[in-house]
Design a protein around this motif. Sequence first.
Motif, short mmCIF file in Angstrom:
data_model
loop_
_atom_site.label_atom_id
_atom_site.label_comp_id
_atom_site.label_asym_id
_atom_site.label_seq_id
_atom_site.Cartn_x
_atom_site.Cartn_y
_atom_site.Cartn_z
N ALA A 1 13.69 29.91 9.50
CA ALA A 1 12.23 29.92 9.44
C ALA A 1 11.66 28.53 9.71
CB ALA A 1 11.78 30.43 8.07
N ILE A 2 12.26 27.51 9.10
CA ILE A 2 11.77 26.14 9.29
C ILE A 2 11.89 25.72 10.75
CG2 ILE A 2 12.24 23.72 8.76
CD1 ILE A 2 13.07 24.62 5.95
N GLN A 3 13.06 25.93 11.36
CA GLN A 3 13.23 25.51 12.74
C GLN A 3 12.34 26.31 13.69
OE1 GLN A 3 17.14 25.91 14.49
NE2 GLN A 3 16.74 24.32 16.00
N ALA A 4 12.22 27.62 13.47
CA ALA A 4 11.41 28.45 14.35
C ALA A 4 9.94 28.04 14.30
CB ALA A 4 11.57 29.91 13.98
N ILE A 5 9.40 27.84 13.09
CA ILE A 5 7.99 27.47 12.95
C ILE A 5 7.72 26.11 13.60
CG2 ILE A 5 6.22 26.83 11.26
CD1 ILE A 5 7.45 28.92 9.38
N CYS A 6 8.59 25.15 13.35
CA CYS A 6 8.39 23.81 13.93
C CYS A 6 8.53 23.82 15.44
CB CYS A 6 9.37 22.82 13.31
SG CYS A 6 9.07 22.48 11.57
N THR A 7 9.49 24.59 15.96
CA THR A 7 9.68 24.66 17.41
C THR A 7 8.47 25.28 18.09
OG1 THR A 7 12.09 24.87 17.11
CG2 THR A 7 11.17 25.54 19.23
N ILE A 8 7.91 26.33 17.49
CA ILE A 8 6.71 26.95 18.06
C ILE A 8 5.53 25.98 18.00
CG2 ILE A 8 5.02 28.79 17.73
CD1 ILE A 8 7.33 30.54 16.69
N ALA B 1 12.27 20.20 12.23
CA ALA B 1 13.03 21.25 12.91
C ALA B 1 14.53 20.98 12.85
CB ALA B 1 12.58 21.36 14.38
N GLN B 2 14.90 19.71 13.00
CA GLN B 2 16.31 19.36 12.90
C GLN B 2 16.84 19.58 11.48
OE1 GLN B 2 18.60 17.74 15.49
NE2 GLN B 2 17.17 19.14 16.46
N THR B 3 15.99 19.36 10.49
CA THR B 3 16.36 19.65 9.10
C THR B 3 16.66 21.13 8.92
OG1 THR B 3 14.98 17.81 8.31
CG2 THR B 3 15.60 19.50 6.71
N GLY B 4 15.77 21.98 9.47
CA GLY B 4 16.00 23.41 9.39
C GLY B 4 17.27 23.84 10.09
N LEU B 5 17.58 23.18 11.21
CA LEU B 5 18.80 23.52 11.97
C LEU B 5 20.05 23.32 11.13
CD1 LEU B 5 20.43 24.02 14.63
CD2 LEU B 5 20.23 21.57 15.04
N VAL B 6 20.18 22.15 10.50
CA VAL B 6 21.36 21.87 9.69
C VAL B 6 21.43 22.84 8.51
CG1 VAL B 6 22.54 20.14 8.28
CG2 VAL B 6 21.34 19.44 10.36
N LEU B 7 20.27 23.19 7.94
CA LEU B 7 20.24 24.09 6.80
C LEU B 7 20.76 25.48 7.17
CD1 LEU B 7 19.40 24.53 3.84
CD2 LEU B 7 17.10 25.11 4.66
N TRP B 8 20.27 26.04 8.28
CA TRP B 8 20.72 27.40 8.62
C TRP B 8 22.15 27.41 9.15
CZ3 TRP B 8 22.49 29.08 13.26
CH2 TRP B 8 22.03 28.50 14.44
N CYS B 9 22.57 26.34 9.78
CA CYS B 9 23.97 26.27 10.22
C CYS B 9 24.91 26.30 9.02
CB CYS B 9 24.21 25.00 11.04
SG CYS B 9 23.56 25.05 12.73
N PHE B 10 24.56 25.53 7.98
CA PHE B 10 25.41 25.56 6.79
C PHE B 10 25.36 26.93 6.13
CE2 PHE B 10 26.19 25.26 2.27
CZ PHE B 10 27.41 24.61 2.25
N LYS C 1 16.05 22.67 22.38
CA LYS C 1 15.24 23.26 21.32
C LYS C 1 16.08 23.75 20.15
CE LYS C 1 11.46 24.75 24.36
NZ LYS C 1 10.70 25.91 24.89
N VAL C 2 17.33 24.13 20.40
CA VAL C 2 18.13 24.75 19.34
C VAL C 2 19.30 23.89 18.89
CG1 VAL C 2 17.52 27.05 20.16
CG2 VAL C 2 19.63 25.99 20.98
N ALA C 3 19.60 22.80 19.56
CA ALA C 3 20.78 22.00 19.24
C ALA C 3 20.44 20.83 18.32
CB ALA C 3 21.43 21.50 20.52
N TYR C 4 21.46 20.28 17.72
CA TYR C 4 21.34 19.08 16.90
C TYR C 4 21.30 17.88 17.82
CZ TYR C 4 22.73 15.47 13.51
OH TYR C 4 22.80 14.33 12.73
N SER C 5 20.25 17.06 17.72
CA SER C 5 20.09 15.93 18.62
C SER C 5 20.59 14.65 17.98
CB SER C 5 18.62 15.77 19.02
OG SER C 5 17.81 15.55 17.89
N ILE C 6 21.18 13.79 18.81
CA ILE C 6 21.64 12.47 18.38
C ILE C 6 20.60 11.45 18.84
CG2 ILE C 6 23.50 10.79 18.46
CD1 ILE C 6 24.38 13.42 17.30
N PRO C 7 19.80 10.88 17.91
CA PRO C 7 18.74 9.97 18.33
C PRO C 7 19.25 8.57 18.65
CG PRO C 7 18.73 10.17 15.96
CD PRO C 7 19.82 11.10 16.46
N LYS C 8 18.45 7.85 19.39
CA LYS C 8 18.75 6.45 19.68
C LYS C 8 17.44 5.68 19.64
CE LYS C 8 18.35 6.78 24.73
NZ LYS C 8 19.01 6.51 26.02
#
Length: 327
Positions: A85-92, A109-118, A169-176
Amino acid sequence: MESNVVRETLNQPKRGVQALLWLLVLLAGLRLFVALIQVPPFMSATLGLVFSAVFIAIPIIGLYYAADSNWRPKPSAICLMLGIAIQAICTIALGSASGWTAVALTVVAQTGLVLWCFGLGAVVACLIKDKNLLLPVALFLAGFDVFLVTFPLGPVQQVLQRSPEVLAKVAYSIPKPAETGQAVGVHVSSYVGPADFIFLSMFFVALFKFSMRPHRTLPWMIVALVAYMITVLVFGHIELGPISLAALPALLPIGLVILLVNSREFQLKKDEVLGTAIVGLIAVGLAWAGITAPRSKPQAPPAGPSPSQASPIELGQAKKPLPTSPD
């Protein structure tokens, strides 16, 4: 005494949730920090590798500590649904956002991604009733991941070639960090597919569940995946036949680390040995099919900058960098 044991068992998922929440807070804070800083150009490459190692190691450590609980299907499913829900809402919402609003939405959105993956990984681990099943599962996932990444007509290659923005949009990003003179914001060096975190979570939860060797597994997992990521970033321009070092199947080293470190924990009966051998042969066959599949000749690239030449994300404006592990 029995009541204390029951109370401790009931509180174990809470401890895992707390560890997961601290992980998400730490990652969100680090993402905002990276989005706010600028570095001299001569330091960009080196710091990019450092940040890549950090943003790979922290989720691994966090998922490990989150898994150290007696997870049940219900709390696992709550993590799954809440994260989606978190990632979907933020992505939209990102579709109409700009500036720092877009940066904040990207971080959440990245926070939601890690949460649902776990959550999904924990749900799958709850369904595994015998630790010996981890052996064929690890073998099959490793071979199937190689197939998905290398098979030219598979979904992964099709997404990478035709719609790379979907992965972003759906992957975990590595920032720089941004170089001096660039717009501050969320710049991305590479991506990690959600399947890597899903099955990493599954294996960690299962290792604790069956009292195997999670403590010895963690450091080797960090070393393997950080080395994998650095290989992608430094040697991504190299192709070994049909395999591009810019997109490597990360479930392969995950499975190998699980099997090698915990090999003494598996005590298979004769029928289980036969079944595992068959699964292993299927995995090798899938990997070989993906690697040796015929490939069409590349067409002339369209006019304009390529995805690898584009600046990844500046103040929430999504561009298209090369992905890393596309699972």
